[in-house]
Write an enzyme that holds these catalytic residues in place. Sequence first.
Site, mmCIF file in Angstrom:
data_model
loop_
_atom_site.group_PDB
_atom_site.id
_atom_site.type_symbol
_atom_site.label_atom_id
_atom_site.label_comp_id
_atom_site.label_asym_id
_atom_site.label_seq_id
_atom_site.Cartn_x
_atom_site.Cartn_y
_atom_site.Cartn_z
ATOM 1 N N TYR A 42 -46.752 -6.870 37.634
ATOM 2 C CA TYR A 42 -48.272 -6.631 36.905
ATOM 3 C C TYR A 42 -48.488 -5.124 36.825
ATOM 4 C CZ TYR A 42 -49.970 -11.415 36.458
ATOM 5 O OH TYR A 42 -50.018 -12.793 36.472
ATOM 6 N N GLU A 43 -47.990 -4.646 38.004
ATOM 7 C CA GLU A 43 -47.934 -3.046 38.235
ATOM 8 C C GLU A 43 -46.605 -2.695 38.758
ATOM 9 O OE1 GLU A 43 -51.052 0.225 40.333
ATOM 10 O OE2 GLU A 43 -50.897 -1.769 40.893
ATOM 11 N N THR A 44 -45.985 -1.814 38.164
ATOM 12 C CA THR A 44 -44.814 -1.049 38.444
ATOM 13 C C THR A 44 -44.668 0.483 38.827
ATOM 14 O OG1 THR A 44 -43.693 -2.865 37.587
ATOM 15 C CG2 THR A 44 -42.324 -1.234 37.845
ATOM 16 N N LYS A 64 -44.572 -3.947 42.038
ATOM 17 C CA LYS A 64 -43.218 -3.826 42.102
ATOM 18 C C LYS A 64 -42.929 -2.320 42.149
ATOM 19 C CE LYS A 64 -38.724 -4.316 39.483
ATOM 20 N NZ LYS A 64 -38.109 -4.712 38.318
#
Length: 488
Positions: free
Chosen positions: A373-375, A323
């Site tokens: 999961y990763e931003t 994201k």
Amino acid sequence: MHMKFLLPLFLLFSLAQAQTSDLTSSLYETYDKYKEATLDKRRIKHSQLQPLIDAYRKHPDFRVNKVGESIEGRELSLVSIGKGDISVFLWSQMHGDEPTATQAIFDILNFLKSDDFKNEKRAILENCTLHFLPMLNPDGAEVFQRRNRLGIDVNRDALRLQSPEGQTLKRVRDSLEADFGFNLHDQSTYYNAERTEKPATISYLAPAYNYEKDINEVRANAMKVIVFMNNIIQKYAPGQVGRYNDDFEPRAFGDNIQKWGTSAILIESGGYPGDVEKQEIRKLNYVSILSALYTIAQGSYKDIPLERYNEIPENDRKLFDLKIVNATFPLLGKNYQIDLGINRLEVNKEGYNDFWYSSRVWDIGDLSTYYGYETLDATGYVIRPGKVYPTPVNNMAGLEGLDTFALLRAGYTYVRMQNIPKEKLSSPVALHIVGKNYKIPDLAMEVGVNPTFLLEKNGKVGYAVINGFLINLSEGKTGNFKNAMIYR
């Protein structure tokens, strides 16, 4: 109910948890001893299970029976152990691409045949008879697809019983008159626990047996065991448990098995950060299922307050692999601020033993109610298109000789290759490979496009997004990058 009655129930529930706390910790700590090493990847096949099952045919404590065949003729086996009056039936992989619990079943079988945990195993096996039907849909598993060879969803075949796999499941359940049934699945890694950024690593459901969603003793027992298992998972994946919507589905096996008198417990294995092959989730299945069998054998689940079931957060589906928020996107002479939700889609390789990623922009706009999961907060960064490196390379060796980070910092995201090997499906480095005549399309931020672009701040490229993977150029880290694309 008056408070004076609630307190004893709470104390009994706490005692039930405490009685298995030491066992659960020991199971978790010693797991590697029982993990079936031959099943170390998700894309497992029926042929890999047969030597393991054949070994149990020769073991004096186990009973193995052929109970059916798939459409393509693959044998469906039931592995049984124990002599207790409580019948517990566990089946997995009725969807061919949902193998996590199949692996966990063989871990559990390894545990049961070992000489360890004698007292706990005696408690289970003297009170329960356990029946395992691993890989109900082996034809689907062969090509890593959800549906069976007929093209139907076996989990929607409980009424018509059109498939031999569904017929087998019904026949075995009826012959066992199972008291408990564990319906073991995988779910999308994009599920999250409602209104949190936590992935729904494990999700549960005690399916309804009618449209009114009534709760009788059979369903209540399933709910209580689920509450017990939830408390175990919270120790190792806090906040990462979801609860499925319990709308009645008259065609589904879980709903009907509940109606037929078996306390049906649906377990769905979702996502866990950094666990692409779901091996940590497999471990959680192993620990929680064995602990559940222990509480079933002891009968301690009966004292668990039923209202705890509805305290488990509902399943939601608001997770992305990546994201990016507050990025600036120039369009037709103006700048716009957008969020991007990016997912990495698995593409099976020939033989269905491995995969590569072809990523997509999944959503654009205000994604403030979604999670990743990763931003990356891209405030101040401008989305820029990548360029084609002007010097073509001849082959893969030439590609791997390039300084990938230097090229990305210079704004290059594509490399031309004169001779792209026919067998190559994806690029092993963080640069897309393009054929000598391939024309790079203009950068478009649209749902469905492959996410490849640069993030520039004050004239300097700080990040690259290549095939949906975020690469930090300032730190020189490729992160969890697996592959880029090939465009011939």
